[in-house]
Design a protein around this motif. Structure first.
Motif, PDB file in Angstrom:
ATOM      1  N   CYS A  22       0.863  -1.173   0.000  1.00 46.98           N
ATOM      2  CA  CYS A  22       0.000   0.000   0.000  1.00 46.98           C
ATOM      3  C   CYS A  22       0.906   1.232   0.000  1.00 46.98           C
ATOM      4  N   ALA A  23       0.937   1.900  -1.133  1.00 44.87           N
ATOM      5  CA  ALA A  23       1.768   3.096  -1.265  1.00 44.87           C
ATOM      6  C   ALA A  23       0.922   4.324  -0.975  1.00 44.87           C
ATOM      7  N   ALA A  24       1.452   5.162  -0.096  1.00 44.29           N
ATOM      8  CA  ALA A  24       0.712   6.354   0.324  1.00 44.29           C
ATOM      9  C   ALA A  24       1.375   7.615  -0.194  1.00 44.29           C
ATOM     10  N   SER A  25       0.563   8.512  -0.676  1.00 39.08           N
ATOM     11  CA  SER A  25       1.051   9.846  -0.993  1.00 39.08           C
ATOM     12  C   SER A  25       0.530  10.773   0.100  1.00 39.08           C
ATOM     13  N   GLY A  26       1.388  11.632   0.598  1.00 34.72           N
ATOM     14  CA  GLY A  26       0.994  12.417   1.755  1.00 34.72           C
ATOM     15  C   GLY A  26       1.536  11.766   3.013  1.00 34.72           C
ATOM     16  N   GLY A  27       1.587  12.494   4.081  1.00 39.55           N
ATOM     17  CA  GLY A  27       2.198  12.007   5.308  1.00 39.55           C
ATOM     18  C   GLY A  27       1.370  10.964   6.031  1.00 39.55           C
ATOM     19  N   THR A  28       1.945   9.793   6.213  1.00 41.51           N
ATOM     20  CA  THR A  28       1.267   8.740   6.966  1.00 41.51           C
ATOM     21  C   THR A  28       2.139   8.159   8.065  1.00 41.51           C
ATOM     22  N   SER A  29       3.387   8.590   8.162  1.00 43.40           N
ATOM     23  CA  SER A  29       4.316   7.940   9.086  1.00 43.40           C
ATOM     24  C   SER A  29       3.935   8.125  10.550  1.00 43.40           C
ATOM     25  N   THR A  30       3.165   9.151  10.872  1.00 45.61           N
ATOM     26  CA  THR A  30       2.792   9.380  12.270  1.00 45.61           C
ATOM     27  C   THR A  30       1.390   8.873  12.579  1.00 45.61           C
ATOM     28  N   TYR A  31       0.846   8.086  11.687  1.00 48.91           N
ATOM     29  CA  TYR A  31      -0.482   7.526  11.875  1.00 48.91           C
ATOM     30  C   TYR A  31      -0.445   6.003  11.806  1.00 48.91           C
ATOM     31  N   ALA A  32      -1.407   5.400  12.458  1.00 49.38           N
ATOM     32  CA  ALA A  32      -1.572   3.966  12.299  1.00 49.38           C
ATOM     33  C   ALA A  32      -2.149   3.688  10.917  1.00 49.38           C
ATOM     34  N   MET A  33      -1.867   2.489  10.415  1.00 54.22           N
ATOM     35  CA  MET A  33      -2.382   2.053   9.121  1.00 54.22           C
ATOM     36  C   MET A  33      -3.019   0.675   9.286  1.00 54.22           C
ATOM     37  N   GLY A  34      -3.985   0.386   8.453  1.00 55.59           N
ATOM     38  CA  GLY A  34      -4.667  -0.896   8.588  1.00 55.59           C
ATOM     39  C   GLY A  34      -4.990  -1.533   7.257  1.00 55.59           C
ATOM     40  N   TRP A  35      -5.237  -2.833   7.326  1.00 54.68           N
ATOM     41  CA  TRP A  35      -5.742  -3.606   6.191  1.00 54.68           C
ATOM     42  C   TRP A  35      -7.103  -4.177   6.581  1.00 54.68           C
ATOM     43  N   PHE A  36      -8.033  -4.078   5.641  1.00 53.71           N
ATOM     44  CA  PHE A  36      -9.361  -4.645   5.807  1.00 53.71           C
ATOM     45  C   PHE A  36      -9.671  -5.460   4.556  1.00 53.71           C
ATOM     46  N   ALA A  73       9.959   5.395   5.504  1.00 58.38           N
ATOM     47  CA  ALA A  73      10.777   6.139   4.544  1.00 58.38           C
ATOM     48  C   ALA A  73      10.173   6.059   3.147  1.00 58.38           C
ATOM     49  N   LYS A  74       9.483   4.965   2.889  1.00 57.20           N
ATOM     50  CA  LYS A  74       8.861   4.757   1.574  1.00 57.20           C
ATOM     51  C   LYS A  74       7.366   5.047   1.600  1.00 57.20           C
ATOM     52  N   ASN A  75       6.843   5.424   2.777  1.00 57.25           N
ATOM     53  CA  ASN A  75       5.388   5.655   2.910  1.00 57.25           C
ATOM     54  C   ASN A  75       4.605   4.452   2.394  1.00 57.25           C
ATOM     55  N   THR A  76       5.049   3.277   2.782  1.00 59.45           N
ATOM     56  CA  THR A  76       4.437   2.039   2.288  1.00 59.45           C
ATOM     57  C   THR A  76       4.143   1.091   3.442  1.00 59.45           C
ATOM     58  N   VAL A  77       2.987   0.455   3.351  1.00 58.59           N
ATOM     59  CA  VAL A  77       2.574  -0.558   4.307  1.00 58.59           C
ATOM     60  C   VAL A  77       2.426  -1.877   3.554  1.00 58.59           C
ATOM     61  N   TYR A  78       2.806  -2.951   4.205  1.00 54.40           N
ATOM     62  CA  TYR A  78       2.793  -4.261   3.562  1.00 54.40           C
ATOM     63  C   TYR A  78       1.902  -5.227   4.348  1.00 54.40           C
ATOM     64  N   LEU A  79       1.408  -6.216   3.633  1.00 56.70           N
ATOM     65  CA  LEU A  79       0.699  -7.317   4.266  1.00 56.70           C
ATOM     66  C   LEU A  79       1.207  -8.607   3.646  1.00 56.70           C
ATOM     67  N   GLN A  80       2.009  -9.337   4.403  1.00 57.62           N
ATOM     68  CA  GLN A  80       2.502 -10.633   3.962  1.00 57.62           C
ATOM     69  C   GLN A  80       1.500 -11.687   4.382  1.00 57.62           C
ATOM     70  N   MET A  81       1.001 -12.429   3.412  1.00 60.68           N
ATOM     71  CA  MET A  81      -0.037 -13.426   3.672  1.00 60.68           C
ATOM     72  C   MET A  81       0.508 -14.803   3.337  1.00 60.68           C
ATOM     73  N   ASN A  82       0.610 -15.652   4.333  1.00 62.03           N
ATOM     74  CA  ASN A  82       1.099 -17.019   4.156  1.00 62.03           C
ATOM     75  C   ASN A  82      -0.016 -18.021   4.426  1.00 62.03           C
ATOM     76  N   SER A  83       0.192 -19.232   3.960  1.00 60.68           N
ATOM     77  CA  SER A  83      -0.774 -20.315   4.189  1.00 60.68           C
ATOM     78  C   SER A  83      -2.197 -19.863   3.861  1.00 60.68           C
ATOM     79  N   LEU A  84      -2.345 -19.310   2.686  1.00 60.33           N
ATOM     80  CA  LEU A  84      -3.641 -18.758   2.296  1.00 60.33           C
ATOM     81  C   LEU A  84      -4.703 -19.849   2.175  1.00 60.33           C
ATOM     82  N   LYS A  85      -5.922 -19.467   2.521  1.00 55.45           N
ATOM     83  CA  LYS A  85      -7.068 -20.368   2.473  1.00 55.45           C
ATOM     84  C   LYS A  85      -8.124 -19.785   1.538  1.00 55.45           C
TER      85      LYS A  85
END
Length: 122
Positions: A22-36, A73-85
């Motif tokens: 998830c690449a963000a433009s604008g400041g996100t480093s001081t905020y929580a981020m989530g995946w839904f 530094a990259k304004n990016t959040v990741y979600l690594q998903m293993n053992s997918l169902k």
């Protein structure tokens, strides 16, 4: 104004792994981020969140299989998903929290991406 763009979705088989970004433009480093995620015919649900400090929170259904991380530094959040169902099949959304602490409540998030499709075949 913050814009969030998800990538990395696709079609995989059960047991496979997939990594979302998830690449963000604008400041996100001081905020929580989530995946839904939202599966067909179901309401959108919480998957994982990461606080500005790096603390994490997970839904019980993905705990031990998914890992959320961030690179401020990259304004990016990741979600690594293993053992997918097959039940992980859904559109996955990235979101920015209004605050710096991780939350599972959708009302705490003020910016959302367009989503990326993840399909897990059995």
């Amino acid at each position: 104004q913050v814009q969030l763009v998800e990538s990395g979705g696709g079609l995989v088989q059960a047991g496979d792994s997939l990594s979302l970004s998830c690449a963000a433009s604008g400041g996100t480093s001081t905020y929580a981020m989530g995946w839904f995620r939202q599966a067909p015919g179901k309401e959108r649900e919480f998957v994982a969140a990461i606080a500005w400090s790096g603390g994490t929170s997970y839904a019980d259904s993905v705990k031990g299989r998914f890992t959320i991380s961030r690179d401020n530094a990259k304004n990016t959040v990741y979600l690594q998903m293993n053992s997918l169902k097959p039940e992980d099949t859904a559109v996955y959304y990235c979101a920015k929290d209004r605050n710096k602490y991780a939350s599972s409540l959708q009302t705490e998030y003020d910016y959302w991406g367009q989503g990326t499709q993840v399909t897990v075949s059995s």
